[in-house]
Every structure is written in structure tokens, then in C-alpha cells.
Design an enzyme around this catalytic site. Structure first.
Site, short mmCIF file in Angstrom:
data_model
loop_
_atom_site.label_atom_id
_atom_site.label_comp_id
_atom_site.label_asym_id
_atom_site.label_seq_id
_atom_site.Cartn_x
_atom_site.Cartn_y
_atom_site.Cartn_z
N GLU A 1 42.77 45.64 33.48
CA GLU A 1 42.54 46.70 34.46
C GLU A 1 43.61 47.79 34.29
O GLU A 1 44.76 47.50 33.97
CB GLU A 1 42.62 46.11 35.87
CG GLU A 1 42.29 47.09 36.97
CD GLU A 1 42.36 46.48 38.37
OE1 GLU A 1 41.62 46.95 39.26
OE2 GLU A 1 43.16 45.54 38.57
N CYS B 1 39.36 42.30 38.62
CA CYS B 1 40.51 41.95 39.46
C CYS B 1 40.14 41.36 40.82
O CYS B 1 39.78 40.20 40.93
CB CYS B 1 41.43 43.17 39.59
SG CYS B 1 43.12 42.75 40.13
N LYS C 1 33.75 48.58 39.96
CA LYS C 1 34.38 47.57 40.81
C LYS C 1 33.84 47.63 42.24
O LYS C 1 33.88 48.67 42.89
CB LYS C 1 35.90 47.80 40.81
CG LYS C 1 36.72 46.74 41.52
CD LYS C 1 38.20 47.08 41.37
CE LYS C 1 39.10 46.01 41.99
NZ LYS C 1 40.54 46.36 41.81
#
Length: 289
Positions: A56, A176, A134
Site C-alpha cells: 500500500e 490493508c 479500497k
């Protein structure tokens, strides 16, 4: 099935060999970060990987630079995405591009005041084949030097669940903080995922507490390979990331791991092993809820 090996410029490349790339990206020095990424991608290719996964925020870590970088990435000639395409073609390597800030949505519409954290996937010809934005944003108070994290101030959440066929099998994408939301990984398995990637920049505090447990849980409960490359080290006096990039198998075993600092982890994704685990313990067919 075990996929056959190919040869790229004298290197034996196993089609199901994957690499996770760990970095300690600079906050705002994009040129330096891309040069580091270039070197590590070349290392992954030299180790025979067919697919490499960046962490990331590999190109820029600084929150204050995200929107500026994302504006450039939302225009023609987007520099970071062009870099990924060029490296993929030059190395003959599929690249899962960690996360890149982009100021446009997948439908092309402009985001006015924020960007999206987008994981873009390029095949070995340099063509973009997937984009995942995301979904879950990290707004939390952490007992570290930075203290407060509010991704929603900078990022707009994505909407779509994304899987893509790769040489190493059908891949489900996440980023993440998504790791804490098991329902996403159930959806990825439902859509045929055999392996998932979790490019991350976990804080040292949360990583030390939860990183291994979360990755092993997602692998075990969904019977998936998990390839989780992270940022790993000090980015400033206030920002330290956990690292410990790793690959876990569908039984929850950690096969390879790197502590802190830049580097590459590689592993074969043994699809016979995946089939055996899913056959011997068919948890997917045992679901009641």
C-alpha cells in the site's frame, strides 16, 4: 493443478510463483519510491516470480501529498500507473500495484475533494486488467507517535468487489484495513478466489497486535492463499509501519516472512494443496448461515 514453468531471459519462471514486495517508502519523494519499486520488482522477476505484489502507498506515503498525486493519476499519462505498465511489460511480470491514489472513479467521474486508494493490476504485456478501490477506510486512534488516523478525510471508499484471473490462479483484491472485515473475503471466495492479496501499511502498534492473527484467520476460514506485502520501517519520526510481509497457505501456515526493511518474499502457490485442503475439509459446503 500445478502450472507449467516458462523461461524469461534465462530465468526459470514458475507460473504459480508469486512475490510480495516490502518497502519503506518516503513520504513525498515519489521518484525515489519508484526507483526503489523498480529495483525490487526486478529482484522479484529475477527470483522467478510470475506475479509481484507491491505494498500500500508504495509511491507516496504522505497524506498531504495524496490528493496532489491522485490528480495526476486521474489524468492522461498518469505517471505512477504508467510506471507500473512499463515495468510489467519490461520484466514480463504481472504486477499488483499495491495502492495508488486516483482522483477519478472507475466510471471516469471526477472526485471533487478526495481520491480513491486504488489497487491496479497489470498483466505481463503492460495492460491494466483490474482495478479495486479500497472499501474500508482506517479512521482510528492508535497508541503510537501519530495517534490519530483518518483516511476518510483524504479517501473516498470504493464500492466494488474485484477478482481477476492471473497466471497464479483466480485472485481476490483487498487493501490493508480491509483485512479486518471477514465478510469481504467471504465474497471473494464466493466469486472463485483461490488467493488474495493484502497490500498494507499497518502501523507498528496494530501490526504487532493483530497482523499475523488476521492473516491466518482469513486464510483458514476461506481456505485461500494470502499474499500480504507491507510497508516496514520508519517513514518519519512519527510514522513506523509493521512490515512482516508474508505468504500464508490455505491451512494458515506462514510459509515465508520478512521482518522490517525493504525486500522480497516469494512462494509457490500449490494448487494441488489447495484442492486437497478444500476436499478434505469442505467447510464451504458446511455453511449454515
Amino acid at each position: 493443478q500445478i502450472m507449467s514453468a516458462v523461461t524469461v531471459e534465462g530465468v526459470s519462471v514458475q507460473a504459480n510463483r508469486v512475490a510480495g514486495i516490502q518497502m519503506v517508502s518516503s513520504g513525498d519523494d515519489i521518484d525515489r519510491n519508484l526507483e526503489d519499486a523498480r529495483r525490487l520488482l526486478a529482484q522479484a522477476a529475477g527470483l522467478g516470480a510470475r506475479v509481484a505484489v507491491l505494498p500500500e502507498n508504495f509511491a507516496v506515503m504522505s497524506t498531504s501529498k495524496m490528493v496532489e498525486c491522485g490528480r495526476r493519476e486521474g489524468q492522461a499519462g498518469a505517471p505512477v500507473q504508467s510506471f507500473l505498465a512499463e515495468q510489467a511489460a519490461a520484466l514480463g511480470l504481472w504486477i499488483v500495484g499495491g495502492s495508488v491514489p486516483i482522483s477519478t472513479r472507475p466510471d471516469g467521474s471526477e472526485i471533487e475533494d478526495r481520491v480513491r486508494a486504488s489497487c491496479v493490476v497489470f498483466d505481463d504485456q503492460g495492460q491494466q486488467v483490474a482495478r479495486y478501490d479500497k472499501i474500508h477506510l482506517f479512521d482510528a486512534t492508535v497508541e503510537d507517535a501519530q495517534g490519530q488516523y483518518r483516511e476518510s478525510d483524504t479517501f473516498e471508499p470504493g464500492d466494488d468487489i474485484v477478482v481477476v484471473d492471473t497466471p497464479a490462479g483466480r485472485l481476490g483484491l483487498s487493501i490493508c484495513y480491509d483485512l479486518r472485515f471477514p465478510e469481504l473475503f467471504r465474497k471473494l471466495r464466493e466469486r472463485g478466489a483461490e488467493w488474495v492479496t493484502v497490500p498494507s501499511a499497518f502501523t507498528w502498534t496494530t501490526g504487532d497486535a493483530h497482523w499475523h492473527a488476521l492473516i491466518r484467520a482469513r486464510a483458514i476460514e476461506n481456505q485461500l492463499w494470502v499474499v500480504a506485502p507491507g510497508q516496514g520501517g520508519y517513514h518519519s519520526e512519527r510514522r513506523r509501519t509493521y512490515g512482516h510481509s508474508l505468504v500464508a497457505d490455505p491451512w494458515g501456515r506462514i510459509l515465508t516472512e520478512l521482518g522490517e526493511g525493504p525486500g522480497v518474499v516469494t512462494s509457490e502457490l500449490d494448487h494441488d494443496r489447495l484442492t486437497e485442503i478444500r476436499t478434505r475439509m469442505p467447510v464451504w459446503e458446511h455453511r449454515r448461515l
